[in-house]
Design an enzyme around this catalytic site. Structure first.
Site, mmCIF file in Angstrom:
data_model
loop_
_atom_site.group_PDB
_atom_site.id
_atom_site.type_symbol
_atom_site.label_atom_id
_atom_site.label_comp_id
_atom_site.label_asym_id
_atom_site.label_seq_id
_atom_site.Cartn_x
_atom_site.Cartn_y
_atom_site.Cartn_z
ATOM 1 N N LYS A 124 18.489 -0.353 -3.915
ATOM 2 C CA LYS A 124 19.780 -0.328 -3.202
ATOM 3 C C LYS A 124 20.930 -0.386 -4.200
ATOM 4 O O LYS A 124 21.883 0.401 -4.119
ATOM 5 C CB LYS A 124 19.818 -1.523 -2.244
ATOM 6 C CG LYS A 124 21.129 -1.747 -1.535
ATOM 7 C CD LYS A 124 20.946 -2.847 -0.474
ATOM 8 C CE LYS A 124 22.274 -3.399 -0.029
ATOM 9 N NZ LYS A 124 22.608 -4.690 -0.668
ATOM 10 N N TYR A 181 -3.898 -9.372 1.696
ATOM 11 C CA TYR A 181 -3.518 -8.035 1.199
ATOM 12 C C TYR A 181 -2.990 -7.183 2.353
ATOM 13 O O TYR A 181 -1.902 -6.604 2.269
ATOM 14 C CB TYR A 181 -4.740 -7.380 0.573
ATOM 15 C CG TYR A 181 -4.476 -6.037 -0.077
ATOM 16 C CD1 TYR A 181 -3.646 -5.930 -1.191
ATOM 17 C CD2 TYR A 181 -5.091 -4.877 0.401
ATOM 18 C CE1 TYR A 181 -3.432 -4.706 -1.813
ATOM 19 C CE2 TYR A 181 -4.891 -3.655 -0.221
ATOM 20 C CZ TYR A 181 -4.060 -3.569 -1.322
ATOM 21 O OH TYR A 181 -3.851 -2.354 -1.929
ATOM 22 N N ALA A 227 3.741 1.858 -2.544
ATOM 23 C CA ALA A 227 2.291 2.061 -2.489
ATOM 24 C C ALA A 227 1.748 1.197 -1.370
ATOM 25 O O ALA A 227 1.604 -0.014 -1.519
ATOM 26 C CB ALA A 227 1.658 1.660 -3.819
ATOM 27 N N GLY A 249 -1.279 -0.801 -14.569
ATOM 28 C CA GLY A 249 -2.490 -0.840 -13.746
ATOM 29 C C GLY A 249 -3.173 0.515 -13.715
ATOM 30 O O GLY A 249 -2.740 1.469 -14.372
ATOM 31 N N GLY A 268 -3.181 -5.830 -14.347
ATOM 32 C CA GLY A 268 -2.935 -4.673 -15.213
ATOM 33 C C GLY A 268 -3.310 -5.002 -16.652
ATOM 34 O O GLY A 268 -3.541 -6.165 -16.989
#
Ligand code: UDP
Length: 316
Positions: free
Chosen positions: A105, A145, A114, A10, A36
């Site tokens: 993890k 979003y 982000a 992206g 992307g």
């Protein structure tokens, strides 16, 4: 370090790939290519320390070998993208973040999310400090979003507190520069595209709404510093210089000598934040970071790139 960057093909992910490779690290870029594009990383093909994997991070992620850091940048990110891809947007923020955290993890890797200024919604506090909880409409068009990113932040903090994963959260404010998608519908590609074609710029509403634009290189520097810092709580990274959309349109027209002028449109007014400006005192204090590139300088670098891309695609 051996680093995984989701959303690596992206706009921001590809600039991160460049930065980490330039610092001598090994980079694995992962992307499902729904927003992307491999054009953004084509110049890295054959680089010995670079690997691209086409994969949807909402499904189980398998990576062989050790990982030192995961930067989770996969998500549709422009309003028209997440209006067209609402379910994918919710899934990548929720399920994708879950898979990427599980991998962190498992590998003992540091994890950087982000996040976005959209967690503040249409803010009632101005400028927005990290301590502001926001003003988001969960069921509005932007909710898919905004809420996905808010959930992602909550999940990151849960993995940090419950599983001891070493985590970072960057809240990214409006960012522009080369490799933005020409047709992602955001104000910077729209205005530059329109102006280099000599068309009028489409100002939505009356243009009194504000945004604060940062050049991509400033953001990448802030993210790099944040990853290497010890700061677990969210940090705003943005350029605090604020413009009305109308004055931004006038600036673009001036810089491109566009005779097309401005037209006003009724598009996208529901929940469109009226103001947005980062409070970056925390970034200054903990990262010794602030934006260095002015909007004029950044546009001088971005406009020629857009012109070249539009020519390449036969649109100019
Ligand atoms: N905008 C505009 N004309 C356009 C595209 C966007 O006036 O052609 C406005 C939009 O309504 C918003 C601002 O520009 O107020 C920034 O929109 P963008 O899509 O870039 O990102 P946002 O900050 O809203 O996520």
């Amino acid at each position: 370090m051996r680093v995984l960057i989701t959303g690596g093909a992206g706009f921001l992910g590809s600039h991160l790939c460049d930065r980490f490779l330039a610092e001598g690290h090994t980079v694995i870029a992962m992307d499902n290519l729904i927003t992307g594009n491999t054009d953004n990383i084509a110049h890295l093909a054959g680089h010995e320390q670079f690997l691209f994997i086409q994969h949807d991070v909402t499904n189980y992620i398998f990576i062989e070998g050790p990982l030192d850091a995961i930067l989770h940048f996969a998500s549709p990110a422009s309003p028209i993208d997440y209006l067209q891809l609402p379910i994918q947007t919710l899934k990548v923020g929720a399920l994708g973040t879950h898979k990427a955290l599980g991998l962190a993890k498992d590998k003992g890797a540091r994890f950087l999310l982000a996040s976005t200024s959209e967690v503040y919604g249409d803010p009632q506090v101005h400028p927005q400090p990290e301590t502001y909880y926001g003003h988001v409409n969960p069921i509005g068009p932007r909710g898919v979003y905004d809420e996905a990113k808010r959930f992602a932040e909550a999940l990151v903090m849960a993995y940090h507190r419950y599983h001891g994963v070493d985590t970072r959260i960057v809240r990214i404010f409006n960012t522009y520069g080369p490799r933005m998608r020409l047709h992602d519908g955001r104000v910077v590609p729209n205005f530059i595209g329109q102006s280099v074609k000599g068309e009028p710029l489409t100002v939505y509403g009356d243009g009194s709404q504000t945004r604060s634009f940062q050049y991509v290189d400033d953001l990448i520097e802030g993210i790099y510093r944040l990853l290497l810092s010890d700061e677990v709580s969210p940090v705003n990274i943005g350029n605090p210089r604020e413009f009305t959309i109308l004055s931004f349109a006038e600036m673009v027209n001036r810089m491109t000598a566009n005779p097309g002028g401005i037209i006003y449109k009724d598009a996208r007014t529901q929940d469109d934040p009226q103001v947005r400006q980062p409070d970056i005192r925390k970034a200054k204090q903990v990262l010794n970071w602030e934006a260095k590139i002015t909007l004029e300088e950044g546009l001088e670098k971005t406009i020629p790139w857009f012109r070249q891309e539009l020519q390449r695609l036969g649109e100019l």
